[in-house]
Design an enzyme around this catalytic site. Sequence first.
Site, PDB file in Angstrom:
ATOM      1  N   GLU A   1      -3.903 -10.818   0.465  1.00  0.00           N
ATOM      2  CA  GLU A   1      -4.592 -10.652   1.931  1.00  0.00           C
ATOM      3  C   GLU A   1      -6.051 -10.871   1.573  1.00  0.00           C
ATOM      4  O   GLU A   1      -6.549 -10.496   0.388  1.00  0.00           O
ATOM      5  CB  GLU A   1      -4.689  -9.132   2.482  1.00  0.00           C
ATOM      6  CG  GLU A   1      -3.166  -8.797   2.886  1.00  0.00           C
ATOM      7  CD  GLU A   1      -3.100  -7.208   3.299  1.00  0.00           C
ATOM      8  OE1 GLU A   1      -4.314  -6.802   3.907  1.00  0.00           O
ATOM      9  OE2 GLU A   1      -2.140  -6.632   3.197  1.00  0.00           O
TER      10      GLU A   1
ATOM     11  N   GLU B   1       0.955  -1.315  -0.235  1.00  0.00           N
ATOM     12  CA  GLU B   1      -0.064   0.105  -0.064  1.00  0.00           C
ATOM     13  C   GLU B   1       0.850   1.280  -0.024  1.00  0.00           C
ATOM     14  O   GLU B   1       0.747   2.032   0.866  1.00  0.00           O
ATOM     15  CB  GLU B   1      -0.893  -0.122   1.246  1.00  0.00           C
ATOM     16  CG  GLU B   1      -1.966  -1.257   1.064  1.00  0.00           C
ATOM     17  CD  GLU B   1      -3.079  -1.155   2.221  1.00  0.00           C
ATOM     18  OE1 GLU B   1      -2.558  -1.021   3.137  1.00  0.00           O
ATOM     19  OE2 GLU B   1      -4.162  -1.751   1.760  1.00  0.00           O
TER      20      GLU B   1
HETATM   21  C1  GAL Z   1      -5.024  -3.989   4.315  1.00  0.00           C
HETATM   22  C2  GAL Z   1      -3.360  -3.807   4.773  1.00  0.00           C
HETATM   23  C3  GAL Z   1      -3.149  -4.193   6.093  1.00  0.00           C
HETATM   24  C4  GAL Z   1      -4.479  -4.177   7.125  1.00  0.00           C
HETATM   25  C5  GAL Z   1      -5.719  -4.578   6.463  1.00  0.00           C
HETATM   26  C6  GAL Z   1      -6.582  -4.611   7.358  1.00  0.00           C
HETATM   27  O1  GAL Z   1      -5.255  -2.876   3.372  1.00  0.00           O
HETATM   28  O2  GAL Z   1      -2.548  -4.223   3.896  1.00  0.00           O
HETATM   29  O3  GAL Z   1      -1.957  -3.913   6.440  1.00  0.00           O
HETATM   30  O4  GAL Z   1      -4.200  -2.676   7.418  1.00  0.00           O
HETATM   31  O5  GAL Z   1      -5.865  -3.884   5.355  1.00  0.00           O
HETATM   32  O6  GAL Z   1      -6.682  -4.873   8.702  1.00  0.00           O
END
Ligand code: GAL
Length: 972
Positions: free
Chosen positions: A494, A418
């Site tokens: 993620e 990000e």
């Molecule tokens: C993503 C980010 C993580 C964390 C997650 C939400 O966008 O890469 O670091 O913030 O969201 O918990």
Amino acid sequence: MEVIYSPGEHEDPRPGREGLPPRAWVDRTDAQQLSLNGDWRFRLSPTAAVPGGDEFAKVDFDDGAKQWSDLPVPSHWVLHGHGNPAYVNIPYPFPVDPPFVPTENPTGDYRYAFDLPKDWSLGDGKTVLRFDGVDSWCKVWVNGTLLGTSSGSRVPVEFDASAALLAGSNVLAVRVHQWSAGSYLEDQDQWWMPGIFRDVTLLHRPEGSVVDHFVHVEYDHKTGGATLKVDAKPSGRVVIPELGIDAPTGELLHLAHVEPWTAETPRLYTGHLVTAGERVPLHVGFRTVAVEDGVIKVNGKRILFRGVNRHEFHPDTGRAVTRETMLQDVLLMKRHNMNAVRTSHYPPHPHFLDLCDEYGLWVIDENDYETHGFEQLDWAGNPSSTPLWKDALLDRVGRMVERDKNHPSIIIWSLGNEAGPGENIGHMASWIRQRDSSRLIHYEGDKTCKYVDMYSRMYVTHAEVDALGRREEDPLDDPELDKKRRAMPFILCEYIHAMGNGPGGQAEYQRLFEKYPRCQGGFVWEWIDHCFIKPTTDGRKYWAYGGDFGEEIHDGNFIVDGLLFPDRTPSPGLIEYKKVIEPVAITRADSRRVSIHNNRDFASLDDLAFTYRLERDGRGVAGGPLAVPSVAAGHTVTVPLPDVALSHSGERIWTITAVLAADTKWAKAGHEIAWGQFPAAETSPPVVATSSSAPVFDSATGVVTLGPAQFSTTTGQLTRLGRLPVTSLQLDIWRATTDNDRGQEYFEGICWADVWREANLDKVKHRVKRVGIQGNAFVVETRAAAGSWNRGLVTTYTWTAEGGGVRLTVKVVPDGDWGDMILPRLGVRVGLPASLSRASWYGYGPGEAYPDTRSGVKLGQYGLSIDDLQTPYVFPQENGSRIDVRWADFAGSEGGLRVEGVPHFAFTARRWTTEQLQAARHTTDLVPGDNVWLNIDHAVNGIGTASCGEGVLPEYKLRVSETEFSVLLRPT
Ligand code: GAL
């Protein structure tokens, strides 16, 4: 103006000064080393400009003054009484004024006096001082001589300390600023915690010792052969006795046959790199990583990531994690069927990577780089696109790659997280490509995939993953880039956000990964809840999260989103994940055979032993080993079920389990890997007893008696069942909202907790319309409706006596316009005496489950105390539901209650009300009251993962509709 003070060094966006060129990290060689971890002297100042300037670095400076105290290294000073940790997710906690940081800049001065061992040969070669991690900027002196500065919290720096060191006693001094230009590059979603938080080591570098070395391997899956080349400066010999290798460095060695390294079979060949001055251990794993046919292949095979994002965290020490904790993490991952880890969002302590090599985990090693706080500024001034920051970014990515380049486990380099788009992303990618072309490059923020080798996204809905699997995603404007991206493999760096109760919908993702070769799995967000222990005023302990430390800007409990609770106990989300990603699929083939499919990428199932168990109504009737022939990766066998005589009644269920046949490095023989459960025979419907007695109304007391039950005729409510006083049995549609209920569904853009609040579903009133006796039944007609709205649920409770108890039938008919409303739950709740202390049930367990989080629970008979039925989510919320329960007994010192489903129900039982659970902010807010509150649910809404991601899938949504359900209640 005559300038007397101008801060600046730490606000310089360029890399630190005088650090030695980065090189491969090796835990230990035969060269001497001295750990400088220990209790150091420490002083905290509120600004970067510390009165007295650099005086503190002098040898004879008096660090006994009262501003100085002891502080362990490694540690974060905020966890030792000097200020507080602060949690913010996206925004910077300081004004965005790059590269400048606030004048209020907590600054730690450290001093450490140490003796060089007598046999340390200062005259031979060099002595290097290594810091494995300092958050965020440091300046280092030895005996008053400045060695240099460093920026980049989670990458190492080495300084040449030779000239400054003395035989005998020495003083090391370090100044650390919490905020620096580098802080703009380190806006990860985590606690801001400054300090020297990783090891400090003095390393002797004898004349002729290894300056750097790079192990290059390739494995040829077609021939089983491999190549090995170890580049080293200075040159030396590579000695790997097991492979018969004793050859010069820099030479390409051809090996006719090796066992390859994979996460499933982490075969390492150990040996040494020997130069004139040093013997460096080598741990060589042979593998080849490539993108072929649009998929990521290792050793010629598509792999599927069953991964997790791991931040370094321990509730006592923050990111200063011990080797024991690192090992614990690896063991827990392996024991829960994971095969991959993304080191979100920075290179971890290097020892963790040694463990990944040794135990077998695919690694995405991520650069210490995130600038998410620029997003709310439309990325204006973002370091990724600003030339000013190019050197700093190349410096930190270089320090990661150089440090970690010899780990077979690392198959992907990630440029960061990000940090928006920009040409500096391209510069980092190009630098890596010329330095190490043997691995793939990842960066989720490169939306067009201009610079990367795979298409990576986060929190994509199932529907979109399905489209991506078919390579039918929305096109990019640029046809060339679109073509390139569409041909790429796809991963979810993620997904399934493990915040609070959930995440739901895991199994549905897994099925998509299994269906589409392009979809190569994902990495759960995230490994562990990041919380610290705090005491209440009366000394009870709770887990603290954002805002609990008086932060001005914070993101509350968004940091509590791990598969592990802060103390590393597995959450139900982890149990679910373990089952969803299990490497063996065990399913019913037909009434006499079970099908066993090997979902591994490389290994057979020969390391597993299979057992069967036959149960009748949750009680074992037969069991033993099940012979399963060898099954190669990706193959299926069908195995006859044991010839066991089945009884003619009851619910007869097979459970087939795969366990480790022998001890491994990471778990003992018998450790469960996978299981499947299915019916052995059709279950005949239970015989329904007929009503045995009629209600009796006593007009003097206003009480109706029906079998063992008593009712009030004014409220229509059950007041007694046998010996048990009972209160408030009524329809219940509310649950204490979960983090996922409070999230915003990605797909529909709805936050259900807001919708429910607006609809006042937590403020339902029950109007009794009629109470009467109808034949053998006691009937109560009500209308349950939420405040302020005209819609309602016309609810009829029909009670009949049956077999020593009472049967309750609830009919719910929606009245008015409910639109597309979904309900949190639908069932009844009842207040029972606090003397009830234990639940035993036949249904799914032992843990909680909801319609979309039920893969990890098994049908069986279970027993737990009422207290242990609770899942102690750090931020209290709905939890603990046991699903598809056939019967449940609630027992205590003053009588009990048995609930039987017609056929099934779900239940929760707690010592507090839903309202109290909803109001609580920490577990210590939950105080047992005068009742056990039992919810008997006909249905509950799914969980989803909308705290960051997709909401509840349509099939798990509890819609408002006409419904009828029954249960039997019996005093015991
Ligand atoms: C993503 C980010 C993580 C964390 C997650 C939400 O966008 O890469 O670091 O913030 O969201 O918990």
